[in-house]
Enzyme design. Structure first.
Site, PDB file in Angstrom:
ATOM      1  CB  CYS A   5      -7.846   3.466  -9.489  1.00  0.00           C
ATOM      2  SG  CYS A   5      -9.142   4.299 -10.400  1.00  0.00           S
TER       3      CYS A   5
ATOM      4  CD1 TRP B 290     -10.856   0.240 -15.897  1.00  0.00           C
ATOM      5  CD2 TRP B 290     -12.556   0.768 -14.538  1.00  0.00           C
ATOM      6  NE1 TRP B 290     -11.986  -0.395 -16.358  1.00  0.00           N
ATOM      7  CE2 TRP B 290     -13.043  -0.099 -15.551  1.00  0.00           C
ATOM      8  CE3 TRP B 290     -13.455   1.236 -13.584  1.00  0.00           C
ATOM      9  CZ2 TRP B 290     -14.367  -0.504 -15.620  1.00  0.00           C
ATOM     10  CZ3 TRP B 290     -14.788   0.831 -13.659  1.00  0.00           C
ATOM     11  CH2 TRP B 290     -15.222  -0.034 -14.666  1.00  0.00           C
TER      12      TRP B 290
ATOM     13  CD  GLU C  34     -11.322 -11.761 -19.641  1.00  0.00           C
ATOM     14  OE1 GLU C  34     -11.313 -11.211 -18.547  1.00  0.00           O
ATOM     15  OE2 GLU C  34     -10.752 -12.851 -19.850  1.00  0.00           O
TER      16      GLU C  34
ATOM     17  CE  LYS D  44      -9.410 -15.371 -19.918  1.00  0.00           C
ATOM     18  NZ  LYS D  44      -9.771 -15.690 -18.601  1.00  0.00           N
TER      19      LYS D  44
ATOM     20  CD  GLU E 276     -11.551 -18.707 -17.948  1.00  0.00           C
ATOM     21  OE1 GLU E 276     -12.577 -18.189 -17.481  1.00  0.00           O
ATOM     22  OE2 GLU E 276     -10.441 -18.128 -17.957  1.00  0.00           O
TER      23      GLU E 276
ATOM     24  CG  ASN F 201      -8.179   1.706  -5.739  1.00  0.00           C
ATOM     25  OD1 ASN F 201      -7.698   0.725  -5.194  1.00  0.00           O
ATOM     26  ND2 ASN F 201      -9.174   1.602  -6.558  1.00  0.00           N
ATOM     27  N   GLY F 202     -11.075   3.868  -5.378  1.00  0.00           N
ATOM     28  CA  GLY F 202     -12.315   3.565  -4.667  1.00  0.00           C
ATOM     29  C   GLY F 202     -13.419   4.492  -5.161  1.00  0.00           C
TER      30      GLY F 202
ATOM     31  CG  HIS G 251     -33.080 -26.562 -25.331  1.00  0.00           C
ATOM     32  ND1 HIS G 251     -34.355 -27.054 -25.459  1.00  0.00           N
ATOM     33  CD2 HIS G 251     -32.308 -27.582 -24.886  1.00  0.00           C
ATOM     34  CE1 HIS G 251     -34.370 -28.328 -25.077  1.00  0.00           C
ATOM     35  NE2 HIS G 251     -33.127 -28.667 -24.727  1.00  0.00           N
TER      36      HIS G 251
ATOM     37  NE  ARG H 146      -4.918  -1.526  -8.256  1.00  0.00           N
ATOM     38  CZ  ARG H 146      -5.440  -2.392  -7.406  1.00  0.00           C
ATOM     39  NH1 ARG H 146      -4.947  -3.605  -7.334  1.00  0.00           N
ATOM     40  NH2 ARG H 146      -6.441  -2.053  -6.617  1.00  0.00           N
TER      41      ARG H 146
ATOM     42  CE  LYS I 127      -4.769 -10.477 -13.090  1.00  0.00           C
ATOM     43  NZ  LYS I 127      -5.648 -11.357 -13.880  1.00  0.00           N
TER      44      LYS I 127
HETATM   45  C1  G6P Z   1     -11.663  -9.221 -13.323  1.00  0.00           C
HETATM   46  C2  G6P Z   1     -10.472  -9.832 -14.028  1.00  0.00           C
HETATM   47  C3  G6P Z   1     -10.681 -11.320 -14.213  1.00  0.00           C
HETATM   48  C4  G6P Z   1     -10.964 -11.988 -12.874  1.00  0.00           C
HETATM   49  C5  G6P Z   1     -12.123 -11.320 -12.140  1.00  0.00           C
HETATM   50  C6  G6P Z   1     -12.242 -11.809 -10.711  1.00  0.00           C
HETATM   51  O1  G6P Z   1     -12.782  -9.280 -14.140  1.00  0.00           O
HETATM   52  O2  G6P Z   1     -10.275  -9.210 -15.290  1.00  0.00           O
HETATM   53  O3  G6P Z   1      -9.505 -11.868 -14.783  1.00  0.00           O
HETATM   54  O4  G6P Z   1     -11.266 -13.321 -13.088  1.00  0.00           O
HETATM   55  O5  G6P Z   1     -11.911  -9.903 -12.083  1.00  0.00           O
HETATM   56  O6  G6P Z   1     -11.095 -11.406 -10.019  1.00  0.00           O
HETATM   57  P1  G6P Z   1     -10.503 -12.129  -8.752  1.00  0.00           P
HETATM   58  O7  G6P Z   1      -9.242 -11.366  -8.446  1.00  0.00           O
HETATM   59  O8  G6P Z   1     -11.526 -11.985  -7.660  1.00  0.00           O
HETATM   60  O9  G6P Z   1     -10.252 -13.540  -9.100  1.00  0.00           O
END
Ligand code: G6P
Length: 611
Positions: A2, A77, A491, A488, A484, A103-104, A507, A27, A606
């Site tokens: 949010c 969100w 996501e 990606k 990672e 937001n919260g 395994h 957000r 994000k």
């Molecule tokens: C969310 C974002 C990721 C990020 C993670 C941690 O899941 O989509 O891209 O890595 O939060 O966020 P931060 O701001 O703490 O690195």
């Protein structure tokens, strides 16, 4: 999660709010809304399910009605209540005089709602936020600030809030506990937002509000108070980000722009921090705690998502360069564990946003138990930056694409710089330090050379984007890179992918190998090369398709792989920075071919500011 924004001034509020919401959309983007008020207290409220573009279409048809120099905006969100027009913010009271964006999470909203319903309040949504408008209505006796303060006394949970009242059309009230909130101080105009990016159009003079503070914003004045109405004096500070940093600059998506920014963000992370003549690194933000860091015996890294993967790489780096034992923990787990914090334990939080709720909670838990806490954070002035005793900034500029890219490489680089700095006090020689520095300095041009292969990677993605599932594998430093790369792909392109240490394939995961489940093998010529080749051969023997990311254009891998992506040679510890770039591009292009919303993947946000 949010984004909120508020404007008060002499300009047209609605256009500023919409532009700000576009910057905040990363957000959350399941619904949105704005409310605008004119000097006589007439309000116009527009809400919709869906993205800001949809709201803009609705506003375009009504633009002549939307006059006013005060307003609030929100992009959501969903936490409480599904995405819908009714659940979109701003929310309002029974008389539609008080409007709130939030937001919260209000944790005790059920209890408060029951109580307010008994008193006759009628609710229009399933959200936790709406109770705030009704609480304020309940307490309002001609002074909005005091009604807000009384309401907040009853509220448990987290909030970044923006509030307006028809009867007091000269002010916006904002409040913060646990969710980011920044004020922008302009000339005859004031703004408040969850993120600096939404403020920059108006001003670069900002105030980072602290938890449990409330501010009254008028167009030419702001007053900050504690929740017990004591004045708090705070002067604006200048932000280093520029408005252009938050644009796409000609790229079709923020994700691609940010992938291409990596030569620069790597350079920015190193700038002024290399002491070549001493073969070491200088990090001003750690100087105040350097004696404690020299004595550190145990380092616990807490983080989430991509930042967690960077932490996993740091474990191998610290092992190689220092005598510190490193543990890497998901912040969401750490916060509920009962970890012993012995003497000389340091907790390092890694966070792009500096606002991730779990990472903040983990830090607070570590502080309660007496650990020294430090941060590696991108957003200056963010909660984690302020909560930690010392730390290092990435200086990578705003990262707006929901899938983190440039921050991962910047974090890995800075973690190596921290390990080198500490290593030089103990087991690292001047020459060891210099070797690392030389390798660091080569990175920007090496990344450029990988980016030049973008078309080739795009072609590979074109061939593979319809596959339903992928395995990513690597060893040691490149095991977290595999995690990672898989993250990606999941996501942004919604393709199922798993990252594994290649030695673990036997395994379980090897059972998945079939012509329908390609393997992305991260296999530069490092200490694990031969072992990796063995693992890849096992895949080949089972008719698995192999895409290899390697330094060897024409060696054995060429014979056993279906595709080869080459990266330049560097020291073992830095391979993750180079090998992740093809994986970022591969995920991006798969998403592109699959028609996905790359910068706003479904269900994600994000900045995860709720638990
Ligand atoms: C969310 C974002 C990721 C990020 C993670 C941690 O899941 O989509 O891209 O890595 O939060 O966020 P931060 O701001 O703490 O690195």
């Amino acid at each position: 999660m949010c984004g909120i924004i508020g404007y008060i001034g002499e300009d047209d509020a609605v256009s500023f709010l919409i532009e700000g919401l576009r910057k905040l959309e990363y957000r959350g983007y399941d619904s949105c809304g704005v409310v605008v008020e004119d000097a006589n207290g007439n309000t116009e409220l527009y809400k919709t399910k869906g993205k800001i573009a949809h709201l803009e279409d609705i506003l375009a048809n009504n633009i002549e009605n939307i006059k006013g120099n005060i307003g609030l905006g929100h992009t959501r969100w969903a936490t409480h209540g599904k995405p819908s027009k009714e659940n979109a913010h701003p929310h309002f009271d029974c008389e539609k005089k008080i409007f709130v964006v939030h937001n919260g999470i209000i944790e005790n909203f059920n209890y408060l709602k029951r109580d307010l319903t008994k008193k006759g309040h009628k609710f229009h949504s399933d959200t936790d936020t709406e109770i705030i408008a009704h609480l304020i209505e309940e307490f309002y006796e001609g002074d909005l600030l005091s009604a807000v303060l009384k309401s907040l006394e009853l509220v448990a949970g987290t909030f970044g809030l923006g509030i307006i009242h028809k009867d007091e059309p000269d002010k916006i009230i904002v409040a913060r506990r646990g969710s980011p909130l920044i004020l922008g101080v302009g000339k005859n105009e004031m703004v408040a937002s969850s993120d600096v990016a939404a403020i920059l159009k108006l001003t670069d003079r900002v105030i980072y509000m602290e938890d449990n503070q409330v501010a009254v914003l008028k167009k030419d004045d702001y007053k900050i108070y504690s929740l017990t109405r004591e004045r708090v004096r705070k002067k604006p500070e200048k932000v280093e980000w520029k408005l252009t940093d938050t644009d796409k600059n000609g790229f079709p998506h923020y994700m691609l722009k940010e992938i291409y920014e990596q030569p620069e963000t790597i350079l920015n992370a190193m700038r002024g921090r290399i002491l070549k003549e001493e073969g070491t690194i200088k990090l001003g933000g750690l100087e105040s705690v350097i004696d404690k860091l020299k004595k550190m015996k145990r380092l616990i890294i807490v983080s989430c998502g991509t930042s967690y993967h960077a932490g996993l790489i740091a474990r191998y780096m610290f092992e190689k360069l220092t005598d510190v034992n490193v543990e890497v923990e998901y912040a969401s787990e750490f916060r509920y564990r009962n970890i012993n914090i012995s003497e000389n334990t340091v907790v390092l939080a890694i966070s792009q946003s500096g606002e991730t709720a779990d990472t903040i909670a983990a830090l607070k838990e570590a502080q309660r138990k007496g650990a020294l806490t430090i941060g590696l954070v991108n957003v200056v002035g963010s909660t984690i930056a302020r909560l930690t005793t010392a730390g290092v900034y990435n200086h990578a500029g705003p990262e707006i694409g929901v899938a983190s890219t440039k921050l991962f490489t910047s974090q890995v680089l800075i973690l190596l710089m921290i390990a080198t700095l500490l290593g030089r006090f103990k087991k690292l020689s001047m020459n060891d330090g210099l070797n690392i520095i030389n390798a660091l300095e080569n990175l920007p041009s090496q990344i450029e050379s990988i980016l030049k292969q973008s078309d080739k990677i795009r072609d590979i993605a074109k061939k593979y984007h319809k596959f339903p599932s992928f395995l990513y594998m690597g060893r040691l430093f490149n095991f977290p890179t595999a995690l990672e790369g898989a993250l990606k792909l999941k996501e942004v392109s919604y393709i199922h992918a798993e990252g594994y240490p290649a030695g673990e394939m036997k395994h379980g995961p090897i059972a998945l190998i079939s012509p329908n489940c390609p393997v992305m093998a991260i296999c530069p010529k490092d200490s694990m090369f031969e072992k990796m080749v063995g693992n890849i051969k096992e895949i080949e023997a089972r008719n698995g398709k192999i895409i290899a990311v390697t330094t060897e254009e024409n060696g054995i891998l060429k014979e056993i792989s279906d595709e080869i992506i080459t990266i330049p040679e560097t020291i073992e510890m830095l391979y993750p920075i180079l090998s992740v770039i093809p994986l970022q591009l591969f995920a991006y292009y798969c998403a592109l071919y699959n028609g996905c919303e790359i910068d706003k993947p479904r269900n994600l946000a994000k900045s995860v500011t709720v638990e």
